[in-house]
Design an enzyme around this catalytic site. Structure first.
Site, mmCIF file in Angstrom:
data_model
loop_
_atom_site.group_PDB
_atom_site.id
_atom_site.type_symbol
_atom_site.label_atom_id
_atom_site.label_comp_id
_atom_site.label_asym_id
_atom_site.label_seq_id
_atom_site.Cartn_x
_atom_site.Cartn_y
_atom_site.Cartn_z
ATOM 1 N N SER A 118 -33.987 6.814 -8.945
ATOM 2 C CA SER A 118 -34.826 5.778 -9.553
ATOM 3 C C SER A 118 -36.168 5.640 -8.828
ATOM 4 C CB SER A 118 -34.082 4.441 -9.576
ATOM 5 O OG SER A 118 -33.563 4.140 -8.303
ATOM 6 N N HIS A 157 -26.962 2.533 -17.338
ATOM 7 C CA HIS A 157 -25.608 2.391 -16.799
ATOM 8 C C HIS A 157 -24.566 2.156 -17.877
ATOM 9 C CE1 HIS A 157 -28.341 0.857 -13.547
ATOM 10 N NE2 HIS A 157 -27.682 1.777 -12.910
ATOM 11 N N GLU A 159 -21.850 0.018 -14.083
ATOM 12 C CA GLU A 159 -21.293 1.178 -14.823
ATOM 13 C C GLU A 159 -19.768 1.130 -14.818
ATOM 14 O OE1 GLU A 159 -22.552 5.135 -13.527
ATOM 15 O OE2 GLU A 159 -20.667 5.937 -14.288
ATOM 16 N N ASN A 169 -27.288 5.845 -4.966
ATOM 17 C CA ASN A 169 -27.476 7.283 -4.761
ATOM 18 C C ASN A 169 -28.514 7.558 -3.686
ATOM 19 O OD1 ASN A 169 -30.128 8.300 -6.189
ATOM 20 N ND2 ASN A 169 -29.296 6.704 -7.494
#
Ligand code: SF4
Length: 306
Positions: A262, A74, A126, A220
């Site tokens: 991930s 990130h 991030e 995500n």
């Protein structure tokens, strides 16, 4: 039951590269990882088992005690990088190059004298790293949360994993609210995020239901589930194959399968294995054969020996 995988799913190259670096660290006890390397509880547990020190994302303002500090995919701000270097810390940097690209785009817009707008989640690690280096910035999570802006000379970028649909909505709302603004936008959404979202959209017409595999706190992954839900497709977001129950699939002939960036390949494979055992017409008495994979406690070879 027939299972169709999305054309793009699971680990992105940024996460794979970060895990490769982790696997090659010889003395994990000498390294503090700042924040969550990936939003995956199995991987995080393995880091603990190997002896890495970990700092929660909320503690990133402290200086770790270890000599080495690992920066996650990130990324962090240049300011933070300098602060750690000044404290004598050796950095192991796994910042994804596509996140670095977002930083550079934001700094370019700032150099032009623009007030930078980041479309993304306020407080996300991030996003924090991006705005810490900017003289002025506003983070906007969605089109309904555009407040008063201090300038009409604007530059817009996105957190790398922003859904393209959301970015387009915010840009359009900005132009509507500030029609007189000089607004320059740089597209900073990462390609793996686009690929995974488009693959789900392409898959949905061919399936009766969708299983999304990934951490419940993974942005995500949640977005993949949301894309399917808003198109009226029955959707199940799970973290592990043991979360599957045959009765949920009653009436499902074909099931789609996708996973966040991930999610381990082994987890996706194990979920597919269980799904394929479920008959098309659900028999709630069926006993699923549990896949041979840990939820938390066993060794995951990719991270190296415990
Ligand atoms: S999701 Fe995109 S930006 Fe984030 S680590 Fe993966 S490739 Fe890089």
């Amino acid at each position: 039951m027939r299972v169709i995988r999305a054309a793009h799913l699971g680990f992105c190259f940024g996460v794979r590269d970060a895990l490769q670096v982790v696997a090659e660290v010889p003395c994990p006890q000498d390294v503090t990882i700042r924040g969550e390397l990936v939003h995956n509880p199995l991987v995080l547990h393995q880091l603990d088992v190997r002896g890495f020190q970990r700092e929660p994302e909320s503690d990133r303002k402290t200086v770790p005690a270890t000599e080495q500090v690992m920066i996650t995919a990130h990324g962090i701000s240049d300011r933070e990088r300098q602060r750690l270097a000044a404290a004598g810390k050796q950095l192991i940097d796994t910042t994804c190059p596509l996140v670095t690209r977002v930083h550079r785009a934001a700094q370019q817009l700032a150099r032009e004298g623009r007030h930078v707008i980041v479309i993304g989640r306020p407080g996300h690690v991030e996003v924090e790293g991006i705005i810490e280096d900017l003289p002025s910035a506003t983070v906007i999570p969605n089109a309904s949360e555009i407040g008063d802006l201090p300038s009409r000379f604007l530059g817009v970028i996105c957190q790398s994993t922003t859904p393209p649909r959301l970015a387009a909505e915010v840009l359009s709302a900005l132009r509507e609210r500030y029609p007189e603004a000089d607004l320059r936008s740089i597209d900073t959404i990462c390609q793996p995020t686009r690929d995974r979202q488009q693959a789900v959209i392409d898959l949905l017409p061919n399936v009766d239901a969708l299983v999304v595999v990934g951490g419940k706190n993974s942005n995500n992954t949640r977005e993949l589930a949301r894309l399917a839900e808003e198109r009226g497709v029955r959707t199940l977001h799970i973290e592990h194959p043991s979360d599957l129950a045959p009765e949920w699939f009653e009436g499902v002939l074909t099931c789609g399968l996708t996973a966040g960036t991930s999610t381990l390949d082994s987890t996706v494979d194990a979920v597919e294995q269980v799904l394929s055992q479920i008959p098309s017409t659900a028999d709630t008495g069926i006993r699923l054969v549990p896949p041979e994979m840990p939820r938390l406690a066993e060794e995951w070879p990719t991270l190296g020996a415990v």
